[in-house]
Structures are given as structure tokens and as C-alpha cells.
Design an enzyme around this catalytic site. Structure first.
Site, PDB file in Angstrom:
ATOM      1  N   GLU A 117      -6.418   0.180 -10.325  1.00  0.00           N
ATOM      2  CA  GLU A 117      -6.979   1.521 -10.540  1.00  0.00           C
ATOM      3  C   GLU A 117      -6.472   2.028 -11.878  1.00  0.00           C
ATOM      4  O   GLU A 117      -5.274   1.956 -12.168  1.00  0.00           O
ATOM      5  CB  GLU A 117      -6.562   2.503  -9.433  1.00  0.00           C
TER       6      GLU A 117
ATOM      7  N   GLU B 199     -14.646   5.824  -8.634  1.00  0.00           N
ATOM      8  CA  GLU B 199     -14.094   6.563  -7.497  1.00  0.00           C
ATOM      9  C   GLU B 199     -14.499   8.030  -7.580  1.00  0.00           C
ATOM     10  O   GLU B 199     -14.265   8.693  -8.581  1.00  0.00           O
ATOM     11  CB  GLU B 199     -12.561   6.429  -7.481  1.00  0.00           C
TER      12      GLU B 199
ATOM     13  N   ASN C  68     -11.592   6.678 -12.002  1.00  0.00           N
ATOM     14  CA  ASN C  68     -11.878   7.967 -11.359  1.00  0.00           C
ATOM     15  C   ASN C  68     -12.939   8.740 -12.128  1.00  0.00           C
ATOM     16  O   ASN C  68     -12.939   8.765 -13.360  1.00  0.00           O
ATOM     17  CB  ASN C  68     -10.595   8.804 -11.285  1.00  0.00           C
TER      18      ASN C  68
ATOM     19  N   ASP D  78     -13.157   8.498  -2.723  1.00  0.00           N
ATOM     20  CA  ASP D  78     -11.713   8.645  -2.902  1.00  0.00           C
ATOM     21  C   ASP D  78     -11.159   9.723  -1.963  1.00  0.00           C
ATOM     22  O   ASP D  78     -11.901  10.593  -1.500  1.00  0.00           O
ATOM     23  CB  ASP D  78     -11.446   9.053  -4.361  1.00  0.00           C
TER      24      ASP D  78
ATOM     25  N   GLU E  31      -4.280   3.861   0.311  1.00  0.00           N
ATOM     26  CA  GLU E  31      -3.412   4.157  -0.829  1.00  0.00           C
ATOM     27  C   GLU E  31      -2.106   4.793  -0.404  1.00  0.00           C
ATOM     28  O   GLU E  31      -1.948   5.220   0.739  1.00  0.00           O
ATOM     29  CB  GLU E  31      -4.090   5.010  -1.905  1.00  0.00           C
TER      30      GLU E  31
END
Ligand code: C2E
Ligand code: CA
Ligand code: CA
Ligand code: CA
Length: 274
Positions: A58, A144, A112, A174, A231
Site C-alpha cells: 500500500e 482504495e 488511496n 477501505d 489491516e
């Protein structure tokens, strides 16, 4: 009493004023950093539950400026959103992350996306241009998205997500499990993955029903054929629970903190580099 009241109002006012001045100053520094392509990107490994090998990263934005020092994303992302700088910031992160990925073996990269970016009609085109320029397989990129925009601007979000999926890019929901995202939304927007929020994992240590909630959340997504990333995995115990409940991918300090591109290369990909 009158004086006291007025005093309070004055104090409150000046605190607000101060805050606004701080935000404006930060906004100016941020603008400068963006103009010089100075936003850094760190990478955090995503590991497969079955064998704990790395399957992706990520990308996480990092900003430090000389007068302010390191400013966390939870602080500067909202400022960028308010100041109209988030499109520029988001694309800068995307460009850098895609560039880094081209030098790595076949791992995916997750980036993101702010709800504000999704409301821009040109977003999918920008993503396409960046992928084409880098000559990278679009399937290696997952974007995300947090659920807020799905609720506030569902039509716009659906349009953007459909366009992105048309490019062959993956889309992940997310922070799943923290808000109002429903089964209907998972279906309607056809997410490829969900990322179960770290608060659900952290709760394992403190709340009695946390294990059942985590288990049900993972099972729900899996029943719909959606890949599940958990996560915020910090301990072996948490990893054990997430894996027992059937999550596909794990991410957290137990495996690795986010790191620079150079460190990523050194720690994970040196053997691969020829
Ligand atoms: P997020 O997307 O939920 O990212 C995961 C956050 O959890 C990251 O914080 C990561 O460093 C942190 N984290 C990873 N493993 C663990 C763990 O085991 N325990 C704990 N407690 N935390 C862990 P970070 O990097 O500070 O980013 C915070 C948030 O800022 C992100 O949350 C995301 O919402 C936002 N953000 C970061 N980079 C970008 C970006 O490029 N664009 C946008 N729009 N938002 C970004
Ligand atoms: Ca994320
Ligand atoms: Ca998250
Ligand atoms: Ca978040």
C-alpha cells in the site's frame, strides 16, 4: 458574569482564528511541496495469509517540510482536500507509486483515493494516462476508496468506479466495518477487495464480542467472492484470528511498517533485481 461571558467568547474566537492561521500556513507549505513534486511515498507490504509472502504494497503519502517537520497524513490530507490540492496530491502519489512498481517484480500496488478525487469527471482518464505512460499492467493497481463518497455521491461514485474497472484497475473498499457500508453497496459497486479496518482487529484485545464481529465481517465479504485484507495486524494472536477466520491478505506492523522505496527495494526485491 457579563465580563466572563465576553472573555470566553474572545478566547474561543482567537483559538479559531489561530487554527485558521495554522491551516493557511500549512496550506502554503503544502502547495510549495506539491509544486516541487516533494510529497514522498512510503510502502507497506501486504502479505498472503497462506504463506506470508508479499503480494503487494500500500502506498502511503508522507510529507515533511523544513519549518513544520513531519506532518502525518491524517492532518495534511484533510487540509489538501479543503484547499483544493488533493487532486494534485493524489496524482503525484499515484505517479510515484506506479513508477516504483515498474521496478518491482509482479506485486500489486494499492493507492488511496480521496472522495474528492472521485467526484472529478476526469479522474479515470488521468489514471489511464499514468498507467499508459508507465507501460504497466492495469491489473497491478488497486485503488482504495472509503465509503463516505458512496453514500454522499452514489451516482458519481458508481460512474467513476465503473470507468476504473473498465481500465482493468482493481477497486477496494477501505476501512470496512467502521461505517455504514452495506451488503447492497458491496454488490452495487462490485468491489474486488475489502480492507477490514484496524479498529476491528485492535478490539480483539479489549472487547468480548470482537472475535465474532471480525469473523462475521470476513465471512460476509468472502461469501460475496470478495478478497479480504485485514489491516492493523500487530500481534501473532491477531494474525492467528484473522487467518483462522479466512482473510486472504494481512497488513500491519507485525510484518512491516511502511518504508521508503529504497528500503523496500533493499529488503524485498534485491534478489529479484538483475
Ligand atoms: P489508511 O488508508 O487506512 O492506511 C492505513 C494506515 O494504518 C496507515 O497510516 C498505516 O501506516 C497504518 N498502519 C499500518 N499498519 C498498522 C498497524 O499494524 N497498526 C497501526 N496502528 N497502524 C498501522 P498513515 O500512513 O498514517 O495514513 C493514515 C491515513 O491517511 C490513511 O489510512 C489514509 O486514509 C490517509 N492517506 C495516506 N496516504 C494517502 C494518500 O496518498 N491519499 C489519500 N487520499 N489518503 C491517504
Ligand atoms: Ca488505505
Ligand atoms: Ca484503511
Ligand atoms: Ca483511513
Amino acid at each position: 458574569a457579563k465580563n466572563l461571558g465576553r472573555g470566553r467568547i474572545v478566547t474561543f474566537d482567537s483559538a479559531l482564528e489561530q487554527r485558521r492561521r495554522d491551516d493557511m500556513m500549512m496550506e502554503q507549505y503544502l502547495r510549495k511541496t506539491l509544486e516541487t513534486e516533494g510529497i514522498e511515498v512510503f510502502y507497506q507490504p501486504l502479505v498472503r495469509t497462506i504463506d506470508q509472502t508479499i503480494c503487494g504494497v500500500e502506498a502511503l503519502a508522507r510529507w515533511s517540510s523544513s519549518p513544520l517537520g513531519r506532518v502525518p497524513p491524517d492532518v495534511f490530507i484533510p487540509i489538501a482536500e479543503k484547499a483544493g490540492l488533493i487532486d494534485m496530491l493524489g496524482l503525484q502519489v499515484l505517479r510515484k507509486a506506479i513508477q516504483a512498481t515498474t521496478a518491482w517484480p509482479d506485486v500489486g500496488v494499492c493507492v488511496n483515493v480521496s472522495p474528492v478525487q472521485l467526484q472529478d469527471n476526469g479522474f479515470a482518464h488521468e489514471v489511464e494516462a499514468i498507467l499508459t505512460e508507465a507501460g504497466i499492467d492495469p491489473g497491478r493497481l488497486t485503488l482504495e476508496i472509503t465509503e463516505g463518497v458512496l453514500i454522499s455521491h452514489p451516482e458519481q461514485a458508481l460512474k467513476a468506479i465503473t470507468a476504473l474497472k473498465g481500465l482493468g484497475v482493481g477497486v477496494a473498499l477501505d476501512d470496512f466495518g467502521t461505517g455504514f457500508a452495506s451488503i447492497g453497496m458491496l454488490r452495487r459497486f462490485a468491489f474486488d477487495r475489502v480492507k477490514v479496518d484496524k479498529s476491528l482487529v485492535a478490539a480483539l484485545d479489549t472487547e468480548q464480542d470482537a472475535a465474532a464481529v471480525l469473523q462475521a465481517t470476513i465471512a460476509l465479504a468472502r461469501a460475496m467472492g470478495i478478497s479480504v485484507t485485514v489491516e492493523g495486524v500487530e500481534t501473532e494472536l491477531q494474525a492467528g484470528a484473522a487467518s483462522l477466520y479466512g482473510c486472504d491478505v494481512m497488513q500491519g506492523y507485525l510484518y512491516s511498517k511502511p518504508m521508503s522505496e529504497a528500503e523496500m527495494m533493499e529488503r524485498y526485491f534485491t534478489k529479484w533485481k538483475s
